[in-house]
Design an enzyme around this catalytic site. Sequence first.
Site, mmCIF file in Angstrom:
data_model
loop_
_atom_site.group_PDB
_atom_site.id
_atom_site.type_symbol
_atom_site.label_atom_id
_atom_site.label_comp_id
_atom_site.label_asym_id
_atom_site.label_seq_id
_atom_site.Cartn_x
_atom_site.Cartn_y
_atom_site.Cartn_z
ATOM 1 N N ASP A 161 43.534 15.431 26.640
ATOM 2 C CA ASP A 161 43.663 16.116 25.354
ATOM 3 C C ASP A 161 42.717 17.319 25.346
ATOM 4 O O ASP A 161 42.165 17.698 26.382
ATOM 5 C CB ASP A 161 43.371 15.157 24.192
ATOM 6 C CG ASP A 161 41.908 14.748 24.134
ATOM 7 O OD1 ASP A 161 41.147 15.085 25.065
ATOM 8 O OD2 ASP A 161 41.512 14.105 23.151
ATOM 9 N N TYR B 29 49.986 13.037 27.017
ATOM 10 C CA TYR B 29 48.689 12.547 26.551
ATOM 11 C C TYR B 29 48.782 11.111 26.015
ATOM 12 O O TYR B 29 48.043 10.213 26.428
ATOM 13 C CB TYR B 29 48.097 13.458 25.455
ATOM 14 C CG TYR B 29 46.973 12.747 24.767
ATOM 15 C CD1 TYR B 29 45.745 12.583 25.412
ATOM 16 C CD2 TYR B 29 47.152 12.117 23.525
ATOM 17 C CE1 TYR B 29 44.721 11.846 24.841
ATOM 18 C CE2 TYR B 29 46.145 11.386 22.956
ATOM 19 C CZ TYR B 29 44.932 11.253 23.613
ATOM 20 O OH TYR B 29 43.940 10.502 23.054
ATOM 21 N N GLU C 21 46.390 6.523 18.558
ATOM 22 C CA GLU C 21 46.531 7.721 19.382
ATOM 23 C C GLU C 21 47.465 8.741 18.743
ATOM 24 O O GLU C 21 47.233 9.944 18.830
ATOM 25 C CB GLU C 21 47.013 7.348 20.787
ATOM 26 C CG GLU C 21 45.972 6.620 21.635
ATOM 27 C CD GLU C 21 44.679 7.422 21.799
ATOM 28 O OE1 GLU C 21 44.705 8.663 21.679
ATOM 29 O OE2 GLU C 21 43.638 6.785 22.038
#
Length: 381
Positions: free
Chosen positions: A141, A123, A40
């Site tokens: 996102d 996020y 991520e």
Amino acid sequence: MDTSIQKHYFSTHLLTWYRRHRRDLPWRRSRNPYYIWISEVMLQQTRVDTVIPYFHRFIERFPTMESLADAPEEDVLKLWEGLGYYSRARNLQGAIREVQERYAGKVPDTLEEISTLKGVGPYTAGAVLSIAYNKPEPAVDGNVMRVLSRYFLIEEDIMKPKTRSIMEKLAKELIPEGAAGDFNQALMELGAMVCTPRSPHCLTCPVMEHCSARDAGMEEELPVKKKAKPPRPEYRIAAIIEGSGDNAGKVLIRQRPQEGLLARMWELPHAEVPFTYEAQEQTVLQAIPASISLLTDQLAEETIGVCPERWFMKAEHTFSHIHWDMQVVVCSLEPSVLSTSSGMLMPSRYQWVDSSMMEQFAFPNVFLKLLNRYFQEKQMS
DNA sequence: AAGACGGGGCA
DNA sequence: TGCCCAGTCTT
């Protein structure tokens, strides 16, 4: 259209579509929170195809949180070389160390705790919690904001923090019971593969039937987004300083400052040339001699006397906020300095390298390409 | 709220 | 060649 029906349709159809069409990505083969976290962070502002080889190399070199926590920072930076936004790498390692010390080596599974970690914003927190732990937290996102702004015809500027909080609230409501990880990935997958920024592939979209933007013929106009300011130009002069004697075949590189742009990365010695924004290409080229003295003067202050030999190439590089227009000149060391530059006087942030030593230092792409080209051309001749 | 912080893909 | 993509931290 009843909104609650539209939402329910969206969640169920999107989830079903994802479970049939999901791409087989390296980080999707694991539920290891550490691996999910790495992926991520790498995926922030970076395309999947770019991240894949970096992800493989990273988990091969740092298979456990302990191995990453114990590694020298320069090793981590080298693995991140070319990926950009290098504070991501430093923050990740810092946060992993924090997890080792404060959370007994277990990635926190609450929003409150995980959000305190360096580099973990709204996020990434939502992504790790939902994908690794299946916690019903939104992971909003750019893909998600594009999909939601179209399906629900939201015309707010997605660059505004307020719009983002609206999106997070909506995205959280949409999560189907017990399927947070798959649903959040489904949203992003749809944005990446179908509901693309330009010319979305509506005909293959699993939720086209109730898409408000599609109904209104607005899918190409959304999301609404204020345009970013253009990068400011900077003119620079860089030196490829060729060594002699013990340093024959090598060139001089130096390490950047601890903070700021490309912090702690290695580079060719270079200097900004203070031209005005209005400077024309011709003016810059004519000014190369003056620029060179500017650079040699700076290096002389560091006890490095150099003599320009020949123009090498022009290199341009655009960051998100700065555009570098760089002239590159090959230089030799001044003979008078040669005798005294045996190491004692050379500042330690300078280093002689040849082609085989490049792997020991992390370079931003602009200098990596320059140096590789220089060594390649030298090998040819 | 605005700026700092990289690099790559597409038309 | 010009335009687009866009998370987190700092100011």
